[in-house]
Design a protein around this motif. Sequence first.
Motif, short mmCIF file in Angstrom:
data_model
loop_
_atom_site.label_atom_id
_atom_site.label_comp_id
_atom_site.label_asym_id
_atom_site.label_seq_id
_atom_site.Cartn_x
_atom_site.Cartn_y
_atom_site.Cartn_z
N LYS A 138 0.85 -1.27 0.13
CA LYS A 138 0.04 -0.04 -0.05
C LYS A 138 0.88 1.30 -0.15
O LYS A 138 0.68 2.11 0.88
CB LYS A 138 -1.04 -0.07 1.44
N SER A 146 -8.15 -6.91 11.96
CA SER A 146 -7.54 -5.94 11.09
C SER A 146 -6.13 -6.38 10.72
O SER A 146 -5.62 -5.86 9.83
CB SER A 146 -7.64 -4.53 11.42
N LEU A 198 -5.31 -7.80 7.54
CA LEU A 198 -5.44 -7.10 6.25
C LEU A 198 -3.81 -6.58 5.50
O LEU A 198 -3.72 -5.96 4.89
CB LEU A 198 -6.14 -6.00 6.55
N ALA A 213 -2.32 -4.09 6.74
CA ALA A 213 -2.36 -2.57 6.37
C ALA A 213 -1.10 -1.80 6.99
O ALA A 213 -0.54 -2.47 7.80
CB ALA A 213 -3.59 -1.97 6.91
N ASP A 258 -9.12 2.21 2.68
CA ASP A 258 -8.86 1.24 1.82
C ASP A 258 -9.39 -0.27 2.15
O ASP A 258 -9.67 -0.87 1.19
CB ASP A 258 -7.41 1.05 1.85
N ALA A 259 -9.46 -0.25 3.33
CA ALA A 259 -10.19 -1.46 3.96
C ALA A 259 -11.64 -1.70 3.33
O ALA A 259 -11.95 -2.51 2.93
CB ALA A 259 -9.97 -1.66 5.22
N ASP A 318 -11.77 -2.17 -0.40
CA ASP A 318 -11.29 -3.41 -0.91
C ASP A 318 -12.29 -4.55 -0.54
O ASP A 318 -12.30 -5.65 -1.45
CB ASP A 318 -10.00 -3.93 -0.17
N TRP A 336 -11.68 -5.54 -4.40
CA TRP A 336 -10.75 -6.60 -4.30
C TRP A 336 -9.34 -6.22 -4.84
O TRP A 336 -8.78 -7.01 -5.68
CB TRP A 336 -11.16 -7.84 -5.07
N GLY A 337 -8.84 -4.95 -4.23
CA GLY A 337 -7.36 -4.47 -4.54
C GLY A 337 -7.39 -3.72 -5.72
O GLY A 337 -6.48 -3.04 -6.11
N ARG A 364 -8.44 -8.56 0.44
CA ARG A 364 -7.16 -8.38 0.46
C ARG A 364 -6.52 -9.75 -0.04
O ARG A 364 -5.23 -9.91 -0.63
CB ARG A 364 -6.88 -8.06 1.96
N VAL A 410 -5.72 -10.28 -3.44
CA VAL A 410 -4.52 -9.50 -4.02
C VAL A 410 -3.18 -10.40 -3.86
O VAL A 410 -2.40 -10.52 -4.47
CB VAL A 410 -4.28 -8.10 -3.39
#
Length: 328
Positions: free
Chosen positions: A88, A128, A131, A133, A231-232, A235, A239-240, A276, A279
């Motif tokens: 990211k 999370s 993810l 992130a 972004d979460a 997505d 899906w990215g 995520r 991806v």
Amino acid sequence: MRSPAFVLATALLASTASAFAPPFAQISTAAGARSSTSSTTTTTTTSIAADLSGGELAKAVAIPLLFGGGLIPAAIIANKSMVGTLMKKRPEKKELTDEQKKTCLDPTFGQADYVESSGATGKNLPGSDLLFAPEPIPLSDIVAIVGRMSGDAGSVADWGNLPSTKLPNVSQTNPPMWLPRATFKANIRKAKFQGWPVDDKGRPIGGEELRAAEEARVKKQGALIGDAALDAVFDTWAWGANIATPDKVGNQLRSWRPDGQSFNQLGFTTAAIGGRALVGIAALSFVVIQVTAYGTLFIAPALRAFANVDIGFGTMGECDPTMCTKLF
């Protein structure tokens, strides 16, 4: 007689050099290689040719020259892009030319700074960590986003007025409706907070304590919301990808935000992790494809021709039957 390892290193070095050299250098190298193999006065070429048959030497030169100049640089660019997507990487603010502005589908391109932290307090979104992130995702940031959306896609964007609907030569009755990621973020940050979402039993998400501590902050117009949280959410339906369509947005909202009040937190987290994960699966598939391609075109033929080691990956390259070691 040079060792197989020395000859192998020489071939791999030639392959790498041809891959990263500029085009004019590659042309020069190719011409030099052809000249060297036909010349009897070049010491290096003559000595290597003494170790290799003409066919093996031709393959050793032809493979990197034919494929290395285009395949490897393109793969390097693709891998950098893939790593940026997985990590990211923060988008840079870039200036668009007048021509680019005419075709840009994101009217908010380069306008907003990346927000690492909103200053939120309280716990993070459960699950999370899966993810991956770049920053923590506070649950109150998710509340700030979800509280600005109802159960239909119309609460996310004005789909009929997106730039993609105004492209030339598109259907006027059913134009493409593509919502860029950055536009979604800008829309949410400008939207009005409709209320703190509740679970299926009517209890505030995160508990009364979190609502008491954070509601005043998140309901402000233009409240600061972290990009990792945005972004979460994006997505779950993209899906990215960097664009979303109204059908996918609507399907997701109906599954974890069925109305303007309730919020299925577990369903949302599962959808975000699933988006995520796709991806990651795509990245893994790309790596496997590269390993197969490079193994077939470069590594396996070089090992057969220079080290008499057969690792599979096709049959290109010749291995001495009396000395060949087959690993697979």
